[in-house]
Write an enzyme that holds these catalytic residues in place. Structure first.
Site, PDB file in Angstrom:
ATOM      1  N   LYS A 110      21.371  73.817  46.756  1.00 28.87           N
ATOM      2  CA  LYS A 110      21.342  75.247  46.447  1.00 28.87           C
ATOM      3  C   LYS A 110      22.348  75.930  47.362  1.00 28.87           C
ATOM      4  O   LYS A 110      22.657  75.425  48.445  1.00 28.87           O
ATOM      5  CB  LYS A 110      19.942  75.820  46.714  1.00 28.87           C
ATOM      6  CG  LYS A 110      19.641  77.064  45.918  1.00 28.87           C
ATOM      7  CD  LYS A 110      19.265  76.719  44.488  1.00 28.87           C
ATOM      8  CE  LYS A 110      18.937  77.923  43.651  1.00 28.87           C
ATOM      9  NZ  LYS A 110      18.409  77.523  42.334  1.00 28.87           N
ATOM     10  N   THR A 194      16.727  77.558  29.200  1.00 28.51           N
ATOM     11  CA  THR A 194      15.511  77.612  30.017  1.00 28.51           C
ATOM     12  C   THR A 194      14.300  77.931  29.146  1.00 28.51           C
ATOM     13  O   THR A 194      13.268  77.249  29.217  1.00 28.51           O
ATOM     14  CB  THR A 194      15.675  78.656  31.135  1.00 28.51           C
ATOM     15  OG1 THR A 194      16.787  78.248  31.930  1.00 28.51           O
ATOM     16  CG2 THR A 194      14.450  78.759  32.007  1.00 28.51           C
ATOM     17  N   ASN A 247      16.547  87.404  30.315  1.00 29.14           N
ATOM     18  CA  ASN A 247      17.173  86.319  29.569  1.00 29.14           C
ATOM     19  C   ASN A 247      16.125  85.301  29.107  1.00 29.14           C
ATOM     20  O   ASN A 247      15.978  85.032  27.904  1.00 29.14           O
ATOM     21  CB  ASN A 247      18.246  85.684  30.491  1.00 29.14           C
ATOM     22  CG  ASN A 247      18.896  84.468  29.885  1.00 29.14           C
ATOM     23  OD1 ASN A 247      18.865  84.275  28.669  1.00 29.14           O
ATOM     24  ND2 ASN A 247      19.476  83.637  30.722  1.00 29.14           N
TER      25      ASN A 247
HETATM   26  P1  NAD Z   1      16.959  88.060  34.174  1.00 32.22           P
HETATM   27  O1  NAD Z   1      17.552  88.796  35.303  1.00 32.22           O
HETATM   28  O2  NAD Z   1      17.693  87.952  32.895  1.00 32.22           O
HETATM   29  O3  NAD Z   1      15.523  88.667  33.825  1.00 32.22           O
HETATM   30  C1  NAD Z   1      14.586  89.054  34.760  1.00 32.22           C
HETATM   31  C2  NAD Z   1      13.716  90.115  34.127  1.00 32.22           C
HETATM   32  O4  NAD Z   1      12.650  90.407  35.015  1.00 32.22           O
HETATM   33  C3  NAD Z   1      14.432  91.450  33.869  1.00 32.22           C
HETATM   34  O5  NAD Z   1      14.127  91.912  32.583  1.00 32.22           O
HETATM   35  C4  NAD Z   1      13.824  92.387  34.921  1.00 32.22           C
HETATM   36  O6  NAD Z   1      13.766  93.726  34.441  1.00 32.22           O
HETATM   37  C5  NAD Z   1      12.458  91.808  35.045  1.00 32.22           C
HETATM   38  N1  NAD Z   1      11.782  92.181  36.304  1.00 32.22           N
HETATM   39  C6  NAD Z   1      12.311  92.361  37.537  1.00 32.22           C
HETATM   40  N2  NAD Z   1      11.347  92.762  38.393  1.00 32.22           N
HETATM   41  C7  NAD Z   1      10.199  92.818  37.682  1.00 32.22           C
HETATM   42  C8  NAD Z   1       8.868  93.162  37.987  1.00 32.22           C
HETATM   43  N3  NAD Z   1       8.520  93.531  39.218  1.00 32.22           N
HETATM   44  N4  NAD Z   1       7.936  93.114  37.006  1.00 32.22           N
HETATM   45  C9  NAD Z   1       8.275  92.743  35.757  1.00 32.22           C
HETATM   46  N5  NAD Z   1       9.519  92.416  35.402  1.00 32.22           N
HETATM   47  C10 NAD Z   1      10.465  92.446  36.343  1.00 32.22           C
HETATM   48  O7  NAD Z   1      16.606  86.611  34.775  1.00 32.22           O
HETATM   49  P2  NAD Z   1      16.317  85.258  33.978  1.00 32.22           P
HETATM   50  O8  NAD Z   1      17.555  84.473  33.906  1.00 32.22           O
HETATM   51  O9  NAD Z   1      15.548  85.551  32.738  1.00 32.22           O
HETATM   52  O10 NAD Z   1      15.365  84.508  35.039  1.00 32.22           O
HETATM   53  C11 NAD Z   1      14.020  84.881  35.165  1.00 32.22           C
HETATM   54  C12 NAD Z   1      13.306  83.892  36.066  1.00 32.22           C
HETATM   55  O11 NAD Z   1      13.466  82.596  35.550  1.00 32.22           O
HETATM   56  C13 NAD Z   1      13.813  83.828  37.521  1.00 32.22           C
HETATM   57  O12 NAD Z   1      12.730  83.544  38.353  1.00 32.22           O
HETATM   58  C14 NAD Z   1      14.732  82.641  37.505  1.00 32.22           C
HETATM   59  O13 NAD Z   1      14.851  82.049  38.794  1.00 32.22           O
HETATM   60  C15 NAD Z   1      13.999  81.744  36.549  1.00 32.22           C
HETATM   61  N6  NAD Z   1      14.877  80.749  35.972  1.00 32.22           N
HETATM   62  C16 NAD Z   1      15.902  81.114  35.166  1.00 32.22           C
HETATM   63  C17 NAD Z   1      16.749  80.154  34.667  1.00 32.22           C
HETATM   64  C18 NAD Z   1      17.879  80.512  33.750  1.00 32.22           C
HETATM   65  O14 NAD Z   1      18.612  79.606  33.351  1.00 32.22           O
HETATM   66  N7  NAD Z   1      18.027  81.774  33.357  1.00 32.22           N
HETATM   67  C19 NAD Z   1      16.549  78.801  34.989  1.00 32.22           C
HETATM   68  C20 NAD Z   1      15.475  78.445  35.801  1.00 32.22           C
HETATM   69  C21 NAD Z   1      14.643  79.437  36.289  1.00 32.22           C
END
Ligand code: NAD
Length: 447
Positions: A110, A194, A247
């Site tokens: 990381k 994901t 996402n």
């Molecule tokens: P993103 O930034 O697209 O979406 C995150 C969402 O969470 C946003 O809509 C934001 O408004 C919302 N959010 C933020 N704070 C919040 C709160 N307090 N309450 C409710 N909603 C809240 O991110 P993503 O890519 O969808 O990733 C989301 C999670 O999934 C993260 O923990 C990330 O580490 C994990 N993840 C993502 C991937 C990937 O490929 N995108 C892979 C593995 C893990």
């Protein structure tokens, strides 16, 4: 395990407990536990950036390779004000297990920079991204360590980084970084990977969980299940609540709605909405992409904390770490939790959830679709290939279903949680690789 970060904080505060539980189940050599007690390498760099106003600012940067026994290390790059050595090491450790659990030929790594990207212009962000790669270029490479996007980094940032790496090496080497824009060697299907992966995991586990519930109920051991266990006798569809309509969260909402689930609640950083008959997911996605937030009139507006406590079949935290803790674990009434976010359930909450009959589908399995398609991207780059969206999707499904079945087998045979089983599966694979170059026992026996 007792490794420390060198800064006095325990690295394994959360993950350590889970690893210890896995070590009790897995066939694992002492050599492996010893090997995993410290990260392979921890690189700290300074990232000087010329700001638009002419001043020079220096940001701390990190790249940790936790363990490379199973292959080159793999893991994202995070730009966030909270990034520090301990966080990056813990996430690198997590990646080691995620890659092993999915049987990807990678170790875990990381990286990150301690920075608030919201304070940077696009040009400053580009200079930061390029300089960071400059500083860690000797430590990465397609056979050594392969970064990818994480919080507050995206495909465009990966594009700058792969371009900078090409300038340094005087050669185009797309396989050094995954999550790139399609035009620069990215893979089809990476954006949705994901959520797609999490969907395959849930689809594979759900019938098994329902069967286990029925067996427990028949023997008088089960608790009353909430409505909607499958398409149930009363005709109700299984219900789901999603924290984080980003996402991953919005995509899985779409997949589940299409598969007949009722998405009864959703939240983002602005609000949480609830509609028991089922939210209009397509309308939510449209509003989110045009206005950047969930529409207040989609349903009843509820306290965001309340979403985590709704009586639903599946609760999906898809936003932040540590949202279910000892403070609220007892109030969680979901039948199961699908961890799409990394680390949404704190280790100290595991026991309460288990005691209350809440099944947790762990992050290292549930959200591993992203790194799996990153692996596909690396394979395509190295082979000069371009797989169709269908090929990526088929391969992803095959890999996710296979490893979910493996995790389930360990969980049911050893009567442990899915989390312990997922860690045990990863640990056994790492142990096999460690011991393949000679175990303590082999050396003692002289062969
Ligand atoms: P993103 O930034 O697209 O979406 C995150 C969402 O969470 C946003 O809509 C934001 O408004 C919302 N959010 C933020 N704070 C919040 C709160 N307090 N309450 C409710 N909603 C809240 O991110 P993503 O890519 O969808 O990733 C989301 C999670 O999934 C993260 O923990 C990330 O580490 C994990 N993840 C993502 C991937 C990937 O490929 N995108 C892979 C593995 C893990």
């Amino acid at each position: 395990m007792s490794a420390t970060t060198g800064e006095g904080t325990s690295l394994f505060e959360g993950v350590g407990a889970r690893l210890e539980a896995a070590a009790r189940v897995a066939e694992v050599s002492d050599d492996t536990l010893e090997r995993l007690s410290l990260p392979q390498s921890v690189l700290k760099v300074s990232v000087p950036v010329r700001m638009d106003d002419g001043s020079l600012r220096t940001f701390p940067g990190y790249r940790v390779r936790y363990d490379a026994t199973r292959g080159p290390t793999k893991g994202g790059i995070r730009f966030h004000p909270r990034v520090n050595t301990d966080e990056v090491q813990s996430l690198a450790f997590w990646m080691t297990f995620k890659c092993a659990c999915l049987d990807l030929p990678f170790g875990g790594a990381k990286g990150g920079v301690t920075v608030d990207t919201k304070q940077l212009s696009l040009a400053e962000l580009e200079r930061l991204s390029r300089k960071y790669i400059d500083q860690i270029a000797d430590a990465i490479g397609p056979d050594m360590d392969i970064p990818a996007p994480d919080m507050y980094t995206n495909a465009m940032v990966m594009g700058w980084m792969v371009d900078e790496y090409a300038t340094i090496k005087r050669a185009r080497i797309p396989a050094v970084i995954t999550g790139k824009p399609l035009a620069l060697g990215g893979s089809l299907g990476r954006e949705t990977a994901t959520a797609d992966g999490a969907f395959h995991v849930l689809k594979t586990l759900r019938p098994k969980l329902l069967e286990a519930d029925d067996a427990a109920a028949a023997s008088g051991r089960g608790r009353d299940a909430p409505s909607g266990r499958g398409i149930s006798a009363d005709g109700s569809a299984p219900s789901v609540a999603i924290q984080g309509f980003g996402n991953a969260g919005a995509r899985i909402a779409e997949l589940l709605a299409h598969a007949g689930y009722r998405v009864v609640a959703a939240s983002d950083s602005t609000r949480a909405v609830r509609f028991d008959e089922g939210l209009d997911v397509a309308a939510l996605r449209e509003a989110k992409s045009s206005d950047g937030e969930l529409p207040a009139n989609a349903g009843e507006e509820i306290d965001p904390e309340e979403l985590l406590e709704l009586e639903v079949d599946v609760l999906i935290p898809a936003a932040l770490e540590d949202v279910i803790t000892p403070d609220n674990a007892d109030r969680v009434r979901a039948r199961s939790i699908l961890e799409v976010a990394n680390g949404p359930v704190a280790a100290e909450a595991d026991e309460t959830l288990a005691a209350n009959g809440v099944t947790v589908i762990p992050d290292i399995l549930a959200n591993a679709g992203g790194v799996t398609v990153s692996y596909f991207e690396w394979v395509q780059n190295r082979g000069g290939l371009r797989w169709s969206a269908q090929e990526v999707s088929d391969r992803l499904e095959e890999q996710m279903v296979r490893e979910t079945e493996n995790v389930w087998k360990i969980a049911s045979e050893c009567e442990v949680s899915l989390r312990t089983a997922a860690y045990a599966l990863g640990l056994e694979r790492i142990s096999e690789a460690v011991d393949a170059t000679g175990s303590a026992e082999a050396y003692r026996n002289g062969r």
